[in-house]
Design an enzyme around this catalytic site. Structure first.
Site, short mmCIF file in Angstrom:
data_model
loop_
_atom_site.label_atom_id
_atom_site.label_comp_id
_atom_site.label_asym_id
_atom_site.label_seq_id
_atom_site.Cartn_x
_atom_site.Cartn_y
_atom_site.Cartn_z
N GLU A 153 51.10 68.31 18.35
CA GLU A 153 51.08 68.53 17.10
C GLU A 153 49.55 69.12 16.68
OE1 GLU A 153 50.35 65.48 13.94
OE2 GLU A 153 50.64 63.77 15.51
N HIS B 99 54.30 65.74 14.89
CA HIS B 99 53.73 64.81 13.68
C HIS B 99 54.69 63.79 13.13
CE1 HIS B 99 50.68 64.78 10.32
NE2 HIS B 99 51.75 64.99 9.42
N SER C 142 49.04 60.90 8.37
CA SER C 142 48.86 62.39 7.88
C SER C 142 47.83 62.25 7.02
CB SER C 142 50.32 62.70 7.34
OG SER C 142 50.13 64.30 7.15
#
Length: 290
Positions: free
Chosen positions: A227, A257, A135
């Site tokens: 995602e 995610h 991320s």
């Protein structure tokens, strides 16, 4: 060319206090348990004055892993289990910096922490180094590569990204079409604003998708098919292909995610970690035959 990575960053700035809501969300990033049957050693150490978590199963190579959390949440302890699995499968040492978080410490504070840790590893480690993250941590990992490429510091041997957030302009059309609700556009923009606090989102050290990628190492990118960050993953894959850089993109259907972290016991998550381990081992083999 700068001789140290510090010279590449703008001056640090005074940030804003974290809201009570954000403090409560941070508290939910609980530590995960290490499976001690894996034979790893967990501990804490400072690298260049930055506190880090270390998960060690051997010294064949080093993985600098930068945790996710939108630049404003997360902790190394939340990655105990994930890092232990990676270390055990590769006989590696995983180093997880406790980098400073926004909004109290806006850009470039967290990236500076990551860079000084990387620089010490580069100077003191003989074996291969893989820079990795998920991320926002994946975005920071790619930013480390961007910074190193414009310095005299030894380059990393591999880059490994999970659900990478690489463009803080948040312009990807996948924000509008993604079915996974874990990282929607509103959350991305809020995290971006807390991190940047007026710094330009077009800076390649903030949005490494916009960088010159010709100096990137071999790269593995994993992203869930559901995602919003599919667009960022595709963009970097295209850029690396255009730069003639070895890159593997794994789009995992029906996943959201950072699925290996959220659902670690699922078969698809175990398979993703095994793929990461294969990539890390391939970096070691490639380094050995140079």
């Amino acid at each position: 060319m700068p001789t140290t990575l510090h010279e590449l960053l703008p001056a640090e700035r005074v940030g804003a206090p974290a809201s009570w809501e954000l403090l409560e969300r941070r508290a939910k990033f609980a530590a995960t348990e290490i499976d001690h049957t894996l034979g790893v050693e967990a501990g804490d150490a400072d690298f260049a004055g930055i506190p880090c978590r270390t998960i060690r199963a051997g010294d064949r190579l080093t993985v600098l892993y930068l945790h996710g959390g939108g630049y404003r949440m997360g902790s190394p302890e939340a990655y105990n289990a994930y890092a232990a699995a990676l270390a055990a499968d590769t006989e590696a040492t995983v180093v997880l910096p406790r980098y400073r978080l926004a909004p109290e410490n806006p850009f470039p504070a967290g990236l500076r922490d990551a860079l000084v840790v990387y620089e010490e590893l580069a100077m003191t480690t003989d074996g291969p180094i893989v820079v990795a993250g998920d991320s926002a941590g994946a975005g920071m990992a790619a930013a480390v590569v961007v910074a190193v490429d414009t310095s005299d510091v030894r380059a990393p041997d591999g880059l490994m990204l999970l659900s990478p957030w690489l463009d803080l302009q948040c312009s990807s059309p996948f924000y509008e079409t993604a079915t996974d609700a874990f990282f929607p556009l509103a959350s991305a923009e809020s995290a971006r604003d807390d991190y940047l606090q007026g710094a330009p989102a077009g800076n390649p050290l903030v949005s490494p998708l916009l960088a010159d990628h010709t100096g990137f190492p071999a790269t593995l990118i994993q992203v869930g098919g559901n995602e919003a960050l599919v667009g960022d993953a595709l963009g970097l894959t295209r850029a690396l292909a255009a730069a003639n850089i070895t890159c593997t993109l794994e789009v995992i259907a029906d996943q959201g995610h950072t699925w290996p972290l959220i659902y670690p016991d699922r078969g698809v998550s175990i398979a993703s970690i095994e793929s990461c381990a294969r990539f890390i081992r391939s970096i070691e083999v490639g380094k050995a035959v140079e």
